[in-house]
Design a protein around this motif. Structure first.
Motif, PDB file in Angstrom:
ATOM      1  N   TRP A 111      13.669   3.120  -3.376  1.00 39.24           N
ATOM      2  CA  TRP A 111      12.871   2.873  -2.169  1.00 39.24           C
ATOM      3  C   TRP A 111      13.844   2.685  -1.009  1.00 39.24           C
ATOM      4  O   TRP A 111      14.937   2.117  -1.183  1.00 39.24           O
ATOM      5  CB  TRP A 111      12.016   1.613  -2.350  1.00 39.24           C
ATOM      6  CG  TRP A 111      11.214   1.259  -1.126  1.00 39.24           C
ATOM      7  CD1 TRP A 111      11.546   0.366  -0.164  1.00 39.24           C
ATOM      8  CD2 TRP A 111       9.955   1.821  -0.750  1.00 39.24           C
ATOM      9  NE1 TRP A 111      10.570   0.322   0.801  1.00 39.24           N
ATOM     10  CE2 TRP A 111       9.580   1.205   0.468  1.00 39.24           C
ATOM     11  CE3 TRP A 111       9.101   2.776  -1.317  1.00 39.24           C
ATOM     12  CZ2 TRP A 111       8.388   1.515   1.121  1.00 39.24           C
ATOM     13  CZ3 TRP A 111       7.919   3.075  -0.658  1.00 39.24           C
ATOM     14  CH2 TRP A 111       7.567   2.460   0.541  1.00 39.24           C
TER      15      TRP A 111
ATOM     16  N   ARG B  37       2.486   1.606  -3.432  1.00 40.53           N
ATOM     17  CA  ARG B  37       1.552   2.091  -4.464  1.00 40.53           C
ATOM     18  C   ARG B  37       1.532   3.630  -4.464  1.00 40.53           C
ATOM     19  O   ARG B  37       1.597   4.268  -5.510  1.00 40.53           O
ATOM     20  CB  ARG B  37       0.141   1.538  -4.194  1.00 40.53           C
ATOM     21  CG  ARG B  37      -0.860   1.833  -5.296  1.00 40.53           C
ATOM     22  CD  ARG B  37      -2.258   1.449  -4.867  1.00 40.53           C
ATOM     23  NE  ARG B  37      -2.385   0.025  -4.626  1.00 40.53           N
ATOM     24  CZ  ARG B  37      -2.576  -0.879  -5.589  1.00 40.53           C
ATOM     25  NH1 ARG B  37      -2.672  -0.483  -6.832  1.00 40.53           N
ATOM     26  NH2 ARG B  37      -2.680  -2.152  -5.305  1.00 40.53           N
ATOM     27  N   LYS B  38       1.504   4.221  -3.264  1.00 39.64           N
ATOM     28  CA  LYS B  38       1.486   5.701  -3.149  1.00 39.64           C
ATOM     29  C   LYS B  38       2.800   6.283  -3.681  1.00 39.64           C
ATOM     30  O   LYS B  38       2.817   7.298  -4.368  1.00 39.64           O
ATOM     31  CB  LYS B  38       1.274   6.118  -1.687  1.00 39.64           C
ATOM     32  CG  LYS B  38      -0.139   5.878  -1.216  1.00 39.64           C
ATOM     33  CD  LYS B  38      -0.343   6.382   0.199  1.00 39.64           C
ATOM     34  CE  LYS B  38      -1.542   5.679   0.818  1.00 39.64           C
ATOM     35  NZ  LYS B  38      -1.337   5.211   2.172  1.00 39.64           N
ATOM     36  N   PHE B  39       3.893   5.650  -3.338  1.00 38.71           N
ATOM     37  CA  PHE B  39       5.227   6.084  -3.782  1.00 38.71           C
ATOM     38  C   PHE B  39       5.288   6.083  -5.318  1.00 38.71           C
ATOM     39  O   PHE B  39       5.769   7.025  -5.947  1.00 38.71           O
ATOM     40  CB  PHE B  39       6.256   5.095  -3.202  1.00 38.71           C
ATOM     41  CG  PHE B  39       7.698   5.417  -3.466  1.00 38.71           C
ATOM     42  CD1 PHE B  39       8.358   6.396  -2.747  1.00 38.71           C
ATOM     43  CD2 PHE B  39       8.419   4.699  -4.412  1.00 38.71           C
ATOM     44  CE1 PHE B  39       9.710   6.668  -2.965  1.00 38.71           C
ATOM     45  CE2 PHE B  39       9.771   4.959  -4.641  1.00 38.71           C
ATOM     46  CZ  PHE B  39      10.409   5.953  -3.917  1.00 38.71           C
ATOM     47  N   LYS B  40       4.720   5.028  -5.884  1.00 42.42           N
ATOM     48  CA  LYS B  40       4.705   4.889  -7.346  1.00 42.42           C
ATOM     49  C   LYS B  40       3.845   6.005  -7.970  1.00 42.42           C
ATOM     50  O   LYS B  40       4.237   6.613  -8.969  1.00 42.42           O
ATOM     51  CB  LYS B  40       4.135   3.499  -7.666  1.00 42.42           C
ATOM     52  CG  LYS B  40       4.381   3.034  -9.058  1.00 42.42           C
ATOM     53  CD  LYS B  40       3.809   1.635  -9.269  1.00 42.42           C
ATOM     54  CE  LYS B  40       3.419   1.495 -10.724  1.00 42.42           C
ATOM     55  NZ  LYS B  40       2.906   0.195 -11.069  1.00 42.42           N
ATOM     56  N   GLU B  41       2.712   6.275  -7.339  1.00 39.24           N
ATOM     57  CA  GLU B  41       1.814   7.324  -7.866  1.00 39.24           C
ATOM     58  C   GLU B  41       2.469   8.704  -7.791  1.00 39.24           C
ATOM     59  O   GLU B  41       2.213   9.582  -8.607  1.00 39.24           O
ATOM     60  CB  GLU B  41       0.493   7.333  -7.075  1.00 39.24           C
ATOM     61  CG  GLU B  41      -0.444   6.230  -7.540  1.00 39.24           C
ATOM     62  CD  GLU B  41      -1.585   5.946  -6.559  1.00 39.24           C
ATOM     63  OE1 GLU B  41      -2.274   4.950  -6.779  1.00 39.24           O
ATOM     64  OE2 GLU B  41      -1.747   6.716  -5.573  1.00 39.24           O
ATOM     65  N   ALA B  42       3.347   8.868  -6.797  1.00 35.35           N
ATOM     66  CA  ALA B  42       4.027  10.158  -6.646  1.00 35.35           C
ATOM     67  C   ALA B  42       5.136  10.341  -7.694  1.00 35.35           C
ATOM     68  O   ALA B  42       5.707  11.432  -7.805  1.00 35.35           O
ATOM     69  CB  ALA B  42       4.628  10.253  -5.240  1.00 35.35           C
ATOM     70  N   HIS B  43       5.465   9.272  -8.410  1.00 30.91           N
ATOM     71  CA  HIS B  43       6.509   9.343  -9.442  1.00 30.91           C
ATOM     72  C   HIS B  43       5.976   8.823 -10.776  1.00 30.91           C
ATOM     73  O   HIS B  43       6.385   7.745 -11.240  1.00 30.91           O
ATOM     74  CB  HIS B  43       7.746   8.537  -9.017  1.00 30.91           C
ATOM     75  CG  HIS B  43       8.359   9.025  -7.753  1.00 30.91           C
ATOM     76  ND1 HIS B  43       8.081   8.496  -6.518  1.00 30.91           N
ATOM     77  CD2 HIS B  43       9.228  10.044  -7.531  1.00 30.91           C
ATOM     78  CE1 HIS B  43       8.759   9.144  -5.593  1.00 30.91           C
ATOM     79  NE2 HIS B  43       9.457  10.096  -6.172  1.00 30.91           N
TER      80      HIS B  43
ATOM     81  N   GLU C 284       0.830  -1.224   0.000  1.00 32.06           N
ATOM     82  CA  GLU C 284       0.000   0.000   0.000  1.00 32.06           C
ATOM     83  C   GLU C 284       0.861   1.270   0.000  1.00 32.06           C
ATOM     84  O   GLU C 284       0.571   2.244  -0.689  1.00 32.06           O
ATOM     85  CB  GLU C 284      -0.966  -0.017   1.199  1.00 32.06           C
ATOM     86  CG  GLU C 284      -2.308  -0.623   0.871  1.00 32.06           C
ATOM     87  CD  GLU C 284      -2.763  -0.370  -0.583  1.00 32.06           C
ATOM     88  OE1 GLU C 284      -2.935   0.806  -0.948  1.00 32.06           O
ATOM     89  OE2 GLU C 284      -2.922  -1.342  -1.353  1.00 32.06           O
ATOM     90  N   ASP C 285       1.946   1.261   0.786  1.00 32.79           N
ATOM     91  CA  ASP C 285       2.870   2.413   0.818  1.00 32.79           C
ATOM     92  C   ASP C 285       3.577   2.552  -0.523  1.00 32.79           C
ATOM     93  O   ASP C 285       3.794   3.655  -1.025  1.00 32.79           O
ATOM     94  CB  ASP C 285       3.934   2.234   1.925  1.00 32.79           C
ATOM     95  CG  ASP C 285       3.312   2.234   3.307  1.00 32.79           C
ATOM     96  OD1 ASP C 285       2.111   2.547   3.407  1.00 32.79           O
ATOM     97  OD2 ASP C 285       4.013   1.901   4.277  1.00 32.79           O
TER      98      ASP C 285
END
Ligand code: 13P
Ligand code: SF4
Length: 334
Positions: free
Chosen positions: A189, A119-125, A116-117
């Motif tokens: 990461w 996924r957010k990291f990926k969306e931010a990039h 879940e964390d």
């Protein structure tokens, strides 16, 4: 024999079968018998205990183990390693039973990257592709474009067009090492392996001083100051091969100490010195890998539990980047 309900209850409670075993039983002979009866294969990582490595049909690093899992014709895959490795074998063999001696055998690196964390990291990039080290959960694999291992990471990164932005997860140390070797800039990461992160730079330097002819060999999951001390850096298989081909008589081994068993078998007249961690131990064991024992391996083969299962939808998404890695590896003869 245990009743099925007792077996399931024990596995649920402990993550493995805790049945007492007659100490007079020859576990090596029993395991060999079970292999034939069940058409089973034992795949063991080099970080397993020597007994487990000795009874295994194949020993290897993460890439070798995945390749063996992909081509096996066995009905039962007994994975002597950690959870993400058994999960990888299951992804490649959805119709086969894959068992792991102790379901608690996790990995600090895989744990450092919750889906879940991430996924957010990926969306931010946005506009980045994701290359993930195989030491991650199926959930992370499903969010990735290509998987890599320490054996093929450089080739995998180089297979991506130079103008394509990359996120590399979850190991920041391996990621930084690849950046250095390839000159590629990647977003990393912030994860690390608890075993490779705690090698003591000071103690390694002292060992080098005491053994001036020794070659220092290190796994790329180590931190940069430790890697700077190394004469050779590579995956466990690459380190093993180096000790056989290099004429040196002494090696300071900066990775999990289980690999020394194979180094010593292949080179009985050479000396292997395990690099010490920051704590008071002389060598560095992975506590997850070492949860597997010969007793648990025997029980897990006999009762075919604990089984590694992956939800179907997740499995399809996680398999894609894994297959991509195996294709790229094969095209490079790796
Ligand atoms: P390799 O098997 O790729 O050498 O990686 C080592 C490791 O830490 C496995 O958990
Ligand atoms: Fe995970 Fe490190 Fe253990 Fe390998 S050695 S299984 S990366 S914790």
């Amino acid at each position: 024999m245990m009743m099925e309900s007792e077996i399931l209850e024990a596995v649920k409670k402990f993550g493995y079968l805790n049945q007492r075993i007659d100490p007079a039983l020859d576990l090596f002979a029993e395991i060999e018998k079970l292999k034939k009866e069940k058409n089973a294969i034992i795949l063991a990582h080099y970080y397993q205990d020597a007994d487990i490595q000795d009874i295994a049909d194949y020993r290897g690093d993460s890439l070798g183990l995945a390749q063996q899992a992909e081509k096996t014709t066995a009905d039962l895959i007994v994975f002597a390693g950690v959870h993400f490795m058994a999960e990888t074998a299951k992804l490649l063999n959805p119709n086969k039973k894959v068992v792991l001696p102790d379901l608690n055998a996790g990995c600090s690196l895989a744990d450092s990257c919750p889906p879940e964390d991430f996924r957010k990291f990926k969306e931010a990039h946005p506009n980045h592709i994701v290359i993930s080290y195989i030491n991650c959960t199926a959930g992370i694999k499903a969010l990735s474009d290509i998987i890599c291992t320490s054996s093929n990471a450089i080739k995998i990164v180089e297979s991506v067009p130079a103008d394509q932005k990359i996120i590399f997860a979850p190991d920041k140390n391996l990621g930084a090492y690849i950046m250095k070797k390839t000159g590629r800039d990647m977003i990393l990461w912030d994860g690390a392996c608890m075993v490779h992160e705690i090698f003591s730079l000071e103690k390694i330097m002292k060992l080098k001083h005491q053994h001036p002819k020794a070659k220092v060999i290190a796994h790329p999951e180590c931190e940069d100051p430790v890697l700077k001390q190394a004469d050779f850096i590579g995956s466990t298989t690459a380190l093993l091969n180096y000790t056989s081909h290099n004429p040196a008589d002494e090696f300071i081994v900066v990775t999990e100490s289980g690999i020394i068993h194979q180094m010593q078998l292949a080179n009985p007249h050479k000396t292997f010195i395990p690099a010490p961690p920051e704590n008071n131990c002389a060598c560095n064991d992975c506590p997850h890998m070492k949860l597997n024992t010969l007793e648990k391996l025997y029980l897990c083969m006999k009762y075919e539990v604990p089984e590694v299962l992956i939800p179907e939808e997740l499995a399809a998404d996680a398999l894609r980047p894994l297959k991509r890695m195996l294709e790229i590896s094969a095209s490079h003869g790796l």
